[in-house]
Design a protein around this motif. Sequence first.
Motif, mmCIF file in Angstrom:
data_model
loop_
_atom_site.group_PDB
_atom_site.id
_atom_site.type_symbol
_atom_site.label_atom_id
_atom_site.label_comp_id
_atom_site.label_asym_id
_atom_site.label_seq_id
_atom_site.Cartn_x
_atom_site.Cartn_y
_atom_site.Cartn_z
ATOM 1 N N MET A 295 3.722 0.244 -4.010
ATOM 2 C CA MET A 295 2.899 0.549 -2.828
ATOM 3 C C MET A 295 2.176 1.871 -3.043
ATOM 4 S SD MET A 295 2.361 -1.149 -0.001
ATOM 5 C CE MET A 295 3.891 -2.060 0.247
ATOM 6 N N ILE A 296 0.925 1.929 -2.610
ATOM 7 C CA ILE A 296 0.111 3.125 -2.762
ATOM 8 C C ILE A 296 -0.174 3.719 -1.381
ATOM 9 C CG2 ILE A 296 -2.111 4.038 -3.549
ATOM 10 C CD1 ILE A 296 -2.241 1.767 -5.543
ATOM 11 N N ILE A 297 -0.028 5.045 -1.254
ATOM 12 C CA ILE A 297 -0.414 5.709 -0.012
ATOM 13 C C ILE A 297 -1.925 5.575 0.143
ATOM 14 C CG2 ILE A 297 -0.513 7.927 1.194
ATOM 15 C CD1 ILE A 297 1.967 8.745 -0.406
ATOM 16 N N GLU B 171 -4.264 7.346 1.190
ATOM 17 C CA GLU B 171 -5.068 8.486 0.746
ATOM 18 C C GLU B 171 -5.152 8.566 -0.777
ATOM 19 O OE1 GLU B 171 -2.637 8.598 2.934
ATOM 20 O OE2 GLU B 171 -3.784 8.919 4.790
ATOM 21 N N ASP B 172 -4.192 7.933 -1.469
ATOM 22 C CA ASP B 172 -4.168 7.991 -2.934
ATOM 23 C C ASP B 172 -4.864 6.797 -3.587
ATOM 24 O OD1 ASP B 172 -2.768 10.327 -2.806
ATOM 25 O OD2 ASP B 172 -0.792 9.391 -3.069
ATOM 26 N N TRP B 173 -5.275 5.821 -2.778
ATOM 27 C CA TRP B 173 -5.922 4.634 -3.358
ATOM 28 C C TRP B 173 -7.287 4.991 -3.918
ATOM 29 C CZ3 TRP B 173 -10.528 2.107 -2.262
ATOM 30 C CH2 TRP B 173 -10.710 0.851 -2.879
ATOM 31 N N ARG B 174 -7.618 4.418 -5.086
ATOM 32 C CA ARG B 174 -8.930 4.581 -5.690
ATOM 33 C C ARG B 174 -9.471 3.204 -6.066
ATOM 34 N NH1 ARG B 174 -7.873 8.564 -3.717
ATOM 35 N NH2 ARG B 174 -7.944 10.713 -4.485
ATOM 36 N N PRO B 175 -10.784 3.001 -5.990
ATOM 37 C CA PRO B 175 -11.344 1.701 -6.385
ATOM 38 C C PRO B 175 -10.908 1.322 -7.795
ATOM 39 C CG PRO B 175 -13.014 3.043 -5.309
ATOM 40 C CD PRO B 175 -11.817 3.929 -5.512
ATOM 41 N N SER B 176 -10.572 0.054 -7.983
ATOM 42 C CA SER B 176 -10.120 -0.416 -9.288
ATOM 43 C C SER B 176 -11.267 -0.392 -10.287
ATOM 44 C CB SER B 176 -9.547 -1.832 -9.172
ATOM 45 O OG SER B 176 -10.517 -2.723 -8.690
ATOM 46 N N ASP B 177 -10.908 -0.389 -11.558
ATOM 47 C CA ASP B 177 -11.871 -0.377 -12.672
ATOM 48 C C ASP B 177 -12.731 0.884 -12.682
ATOM 49 O OD1 ASP B 177 -10.933 -2.869 -13.389
ATOM 50 O OD2 ASP B 177 -12.501 -3.949 -12.309
ATOM 51 N N ALA C 117 -9.949 -5.891 -0.323
ATOM 52 C CA ALA C 117 -8.717 -6.670 -0.483
ATOM 53 C C ALA C 117 -7.699 -5.899 -1.323
ATOM 54 C CB ALA C 117 -9.044 -8.016 -1.138
ATOM 55 N N ASP C 118 -8.165 -5.261 -2.393
ATOM 56 C CA ASP C 118 -7.271 -4.480 -3.239
ATOM 57 C C ASP C 118 -6.637 -3.343 -2.439
ATOM 58 O OD1 ASP C 118 -6.428 -3.896 -6.145
ATOM 59 O OD2 ASP C 118 -7.212 -1.960 -5.472
ATOM 60 N N PHE C 119 -7.445 -2.667 -1.625
ATOM 61 C CA PHE C 119 -6.922 -1.581 -0.784
ATOM 62 C C PHE C 119 -5.860 -2.107 0.189
ATOM 63 C CE2 PHE C 119 -7.124 0.529 3.379
ATOM 64 C CZ PHE C 119 -6.754 1.818 3.037
ATOM 65 N N LEU C 120 -6.167 -3.174 0.890
ATOM 66 C CA LEU C 120 -5.251 -3.698 1.906
ATOM 67 C C LEU C 120 -3.934 -4.163 1.296
ATOM 68 C CD1 LEU C 120 -7.814 -5.793 3.996
ATOM 69 C CD2 LEU C 120 -6.791 -3.591 4.641
ATOM 70 N N LEU C 121 -4.017 -4.805 0.130
ATOM 71 C CA LEU C 121 -2.821 -5.366 -0.493
ATOM 72 C C LEU C 121 -1.956 -4.296 -1.149
ATOM 73 C CD1 LEU C 121 -4.526 -8.522 -2.034
ATOM 74 C CD2 LEU C 121 -2.910 -8.503 -0.117
ATOM 75 N N HIS C 122 -2.598 -3.324 -1.773
ATOM 76 C CA HIS C 122 -1.833 -2.300 -2.490
ATOM 77 C C HIS C 122 -1.270 -1.212 -1.578
ATOM 78 C CE1 HIS C 122 -3.363 -3.486 -6.645
ATOM 79 N NE2 HIS C 122 -2.081 -3.286 -6.810
ATOM 80 N N THR C 123 -1.915 -0.977 -0.446
ATOM 81 C CA THR C 123 -1.451 0.089 0.448
ATOM 82 C C THR C 123 -0.519 -0.416 1.537
ATOM 83 O OG1 THR C 123 -3.362 -0.157 1.925
ATOM 84 C CG2 THR C 123 -3.570 1.411 0.069
#
Length: 552
Positions: free
Chosen positions: A1-3, A5-11, A48-54
């Motif tokens: 799980m990612i906080i 505030e720490d999420w960054r766009p993939s690739d 989707a990546d943000f919602l799923l990973h956070t």
Amino acid sequence: MIIPEDWRPSDGLVLEPNALAAATMEEQNVVVAAGPGAGKTELLAQRADFLLHTGNCPYPRRILAISFKVDAARNLRDRVRQRSGSQLAARLDSFTFHAFAKRIIDNYRPALTGQDTLIPDYRLDARNRIQDEQITFNDLVPIALKILKSNRYARNVVRQTYGHVFLDEFQDATDTQYKLIKELFCDSATILTAVGDSKQKIMTWAGALDGILHTFENDFSASFLPLYQNFRSAPNLRRMQNRLIAEMDPAAVSPDKDLTGDNGIIEISGFDTDADESEALADRIQSWLDRGVNPREIAVLVRQQTSLYTAPLGRELANRGIPFRNEQESQDLNAEPAAALVFNFLRVIADDRQADAYVELMRFSNRSSFSEEEGLQFDRRLKNLLQEARQQVRTLKRDHMGTQFWSRWIERFLSLISRPSLVTLSPNYQQGRRLEEVINQALNAFLEELSICGDAVLALKRLSGKEAVRFLSIHKSKGLEFDKVIILGVENEMFWNDPSESLSEYFVAISRAKTHLVLTWAQFRSRPTGHKGRWDEQRSPHQKFINFGCDT
């Protein structure tokens, strides 16, 4: 799980500020207005990546994505898998409006009463409706809406299933489609993200609502975020697009300083006849292929009657052995899991260099509900079958590999897979004879292409569209992008409808191209054999549209 505030766009992708805000919105509905090339699909994939990973969409809740075309739905699904991995991406359901409505009908069919009652094995037809037994594609959304209006349980189950909803190309939503969304999610806890561009609204003829993006903003109390950058097209092409935007939506015009650079080619060619046009375009396509351009990066767009207008070019390409696919003639079977499985089997046994298809077959083997020992046995039987089939393909002469040969091997392959395993590929296969219909359609489509080109590998390339030049209507090209785009028939006799609608359609067409755009017209187009409808043989260039491509 990612906080969060720490999420960054993939690739390592860098999103413009409004795109980043839309991707990371946690508790607010949002509507994104974006032009062509602004990365609307990529924005949804990153969201989707943000919602799923956070954990903003916590298990077991899912994400529902609704698009207007099968290609767009599949494209989004593939992007999310690439960015988030297969395990998290499995919690995204990416449907067209019709497919989503059918899912509702299939799950809650017993709630239908009166003239809407349907038997368990009901059928779908393009045109005809039969009481209790058969409905048309146009019936799907209205019937699903009736279920939701009359059945609170069905509505609540959908709401509880989906924590987030994505609405792609939402400017083309019809009144009934919008009512379906409102019935399901208005005043609910589900968070919605709608993206669209009013300049690309080309579904007015089908009932698309005027001003729907702002209607959605008001009804769902959504934040309105515009995107300005075009990441798709080269500068020369963007300047042409900007000239159209200046007429369609002056407030959205990009400053000249944002459109500097000489990259991008706009080629304008007029011809005496459609035969001359086809020969020249085939030469152009051949030159691109000779320089290493992938066939799937080449598209030929026509406003209407794609099969009729592209037939001469199709004959030229066929004579040169260049694979092409007419999207208007073939249903998109690749979107059907059972058909994709059949095609992958055929690719593996017909061509040794189909590693991706082989991986997909093995992936199906691994996801089957076997014990470890059963899985190993199945894997061994599948590999033996593939080896035996490939050996026969290599040793038999082509004239011995007719309909019976390919039908027999497909039957053996599907028998090994077993019907219970095939049914798990899609909920639609659990009802009636849909599974058998899809398999028959896949086999017939392959055999039809094989009869045209005489080569199994080439036939499969034409079917897949992955290694084939694509012929599309402008409507079907929506949401897609290609390195090279040919707009065939920029003529007054082609763009004859309402001027504002024609301009929107033309804008959609030219904005599909990334680096090279070719505009053509012919002074004479011979009547297609057997065509009895209206056909103007004498033609004239649509000078206004042509002039947009000139540096003025």
